[in-house]
Design an enzyme around this catalytic site. Structure first.
Site, mmCIF file in Angstrom:
data_model
loop_
_atom_site.group_PDB
_atom_site.id
_atom_site.type_symbol
_atom_site.label_atom_id
_atom_site.label_comp_id
_atom_site.label_asym_id
_atom_site.label_seq_id
_atom_site.Cartn_x
_atom_site.Cartn_y
_atom_site.Cartn_z
ATOM 1 C CG HIS A 20 -1.848 1.129 1.346
ATOM 2 N ND1 HIS A 20 -3.202 0.979 1.139
ATOM 3 C CD2 HIS A 20 -1.658 2.443 1.610
ATOM 4 C CE1 HIS A 20 -3.801 2.149 1.283
ATOM 5 N NE2 HIS A 20 -2.881 3.050 1.569
ATOM 6 C CG HIS A 55 0.040 5.925 9.637
ATOM 7 N ND1 HIS A 55 -1.203 5.453 9.306
ATOM 8 C CD2 HIS A 55 0.019 7.247 9.363
ATOM 9 C CE1 HIS A 55 -1.955 6.443 8.853
ATOM 10 N NE2 HIS A 55 -1.243 7.538 8.891
ATOM 11 C CD GLU A 88 -2.871 11.412 8.745
ATOM 12 O OE1 GLU A 88 -3.895 10.719 8.980
ATOM 13 O OE2 GLU A 88 -1.777 10.921 8.414
ATOM 14 C CG HIS A 111 -6.334 10.242 13.285
ATOM 15 N ND1 HIS A 111 -6.964 9.876 12.112
ATOM 16 C CD2 HIS A 111 -7.063 9.684 14.285
ATOM 17 C CE1 HIS A 111 -7.997 9.118 12.383
ATOM 18 N NE2 HIS A 111 -8.086 8.985 13.701
ATOM 19 C CG HIS A 122 -4.026 7.645 12.726
ATOM 20 N ND1 HIS A 122 -2.904 8.334 13.131
ATOM 21 C CD2 HIS A 122 -4.121 7.865 11.396
ATOM 22 C CE1 HIS A 122 -2.355 8.946 12.100
ATOM 23 N NE2 HIS A 122 -3.072 8.671 11.024
#
Length: 437
Positions: free
Chosen positions: A288, A331, A337, A361, A367
């Site tokens: 990803h 992460h 964010e 976050h 999160h």
């Protein structure tokens, strides 16, 4: 019609609403056509390099000095500006909110702005603020400009028109627009009520990110950014102008409309973008990739590769990676964010994160997918699948985002958000296979 626009790269555009209103070959003729006044609106220092020098010439019925009288203070208590510290007593954490309710009293766009987070320092021209807006009333004779920041508008419910001094921008959910610092505008509602998000960018202007190894194509393409055509109103009735300057609000009364630009040319202008034209790229074998591949616009800081603000979207796309945990991994991040959902469902949070909602976050707070999302992604058959009917976005900044009292005390705050990870269980049992029962 509108013109293509490449934000931040110096393209020059011209538009006139009366024939011959735009001078040719010179910017400030002794006697402009139609008895207009020539005026320059600058978005960068005069001596900025050519590639980042931004200014537009406006040819208007009255110069802007006639659009301001004696100011007096105005109050918009829900709109906060960084730094905004010590505003509440809520402890540190990961947070999520349900949609902000629509107003019950008549509320226009400016009065309906509710600040959720602030970051950095507006006076130092760094950082940002994240807001929601709710409105059920048009700004008929009220006008506004923001001297502190440019404003990125992300509608979520309802259509609205941004009637600016450089033209009219028609907006609907699925589109975004950017209003430059200092641009005068009013907001007219097309639908009965509207709601959406705003990123107030105190720093360097939004521009398109460099594509690097991606090359010349994909992500956002310059031809899909649109600026408005010139439009003006010659209205000789009382109007009000509201100004945000260094975090405070001021207002003055006028005897005419300030939206009187008959023609303009330059590269400092409002623009809009249809998020459906974003061409995503992704992993076509395994792993990803970082979410930075979904960056639509970036506002650079003084440090290369570290944005003051990034505007990132998560649009419909195909997932094809094999032997890969496909949702965003768990992460912790140096960036903070602020995330919203325009419509549909977000693949890493299948429950609780609804259209019109918000999550925050902050820097270095862990999160990732909730427990059901993790279970599904860990056991599902990895055949190609299309994520469809979804559009999430993120305002990501290098600065910590500080909650406002409105956000900390909002009844829409989900007190149980942290519980979305409580069912993540220990799977380590000392064997290579682990415990996936």
């Amino acid at each position: 019609m509108a013109f293509s626009y490449m934000p931040g790269f110096g393209n020059d555009f011209e538009t006139e609403s009366l024939p011959g209103a735009l001078p040719q070959g010179r910017n400030s003729p002794q006697r402009p056509a139609y008895g207009l006044y020539a005026e320059q609106l600058s978005g960068s220092p005069f001596t900025a390099p050519r590639g980042t020098n931004e200014r537009s010439w406006l040819y208007r019925i009255r110069p802007s000095v006639k659009h301001t009288g004696r100011f007096k203070g105005a109050s918009y208590p829900h709109w906060k500006t960084a730094p905004n510290l010590g505003d509440h007593e809520l402890a540190l954490g990961q947070y999520r909110w349900n949609p902000t309710p629509m107003p019950s009293e008549p509320t226009d766009f400016i009065a309906g702005i509710r600040t959720m987070t602030t970051a950095g320092d507006a006076l130092g021209q760094s950082g940002m603020a994240a807001h929601v807006y709710i409105a059920n009333k048009s700004m008929a004779d009220d006008h506004f400009f923001n001297a502190d920041a440019e404003m990125l508008i992300v509608p979520q419910v309802g259509r609205l028109n941004f009637v600016t001094e450089m033209g009219v921008i028609e907006m609907a959910p699925g589109e975004v627009c950017v209003l430059p610092r200092g641009l005068t505008f009013k907001v007219e509602l097309v639908d009965r009520q509207v709601r959406g998000y705003i990123c107030e960018n105190y720093g360097a202007k939004f521009t398109m990110p460099d594509r690097g190894p991606i090359g010349a194509n994909c992500l956002a393409n310059p031809r899909d950014f649109k600026t408005p055509c010139a439009w003006f109103e010659e209205k000789e009735t009382p109007c009000r102008l509201i100004v945000k300057w260094c975090g405070a609000f001021h207002e003055t009364m006028l005897d005419h409309s300030p939206l009187d630009v008959v023609a303009w040319h330059g590269n400092y202008a409002p623009y809009k973008y249809d998020l459906a034209t974003f061409s995503p790229v992704g992993a076509i074998l395994f792993d990803h990739p970082d979410p930075s591949i979904f960056t639509v616009l970036t506002a650079p800081s003084g440090e290369e590769g570290t944005a003051n603000v990034d505007f990132v979207i998560f649009p419909p796309r195909w997932l094809v990676a094999e032997n890969t945990f496909r949702p965003p991994w768990y992460h912790r991040n140096i960036m903070s964010e602020f995330m919203g959902l325009i419509h549909g469902q977000y693949d890493a949070k299948e429950e609780g994160f609804v259209p019109g909602g918000i999550s925050l976050h902050n820097m270095m707070l862990a999160h990732g997918p909730d427990a059901p999302g993790f279970e599904k992604a860990s056991t599902v058959e990895l055949k190609p699948v299309k994520l469809d009917h979804t559009m999430a976005f993120m305002f990501e900044t290098r600065f910590p985002q500080m909650l406002t009292r409105f956000a900390a005390e909002a009844p829409t705050l989900q007190e149980d958000y942290i519980d979305c990870w409580k069912d993540l269980k220990k799977r380590f049992n000392g064997t290579v296979e682990g415990d996936w029962s």
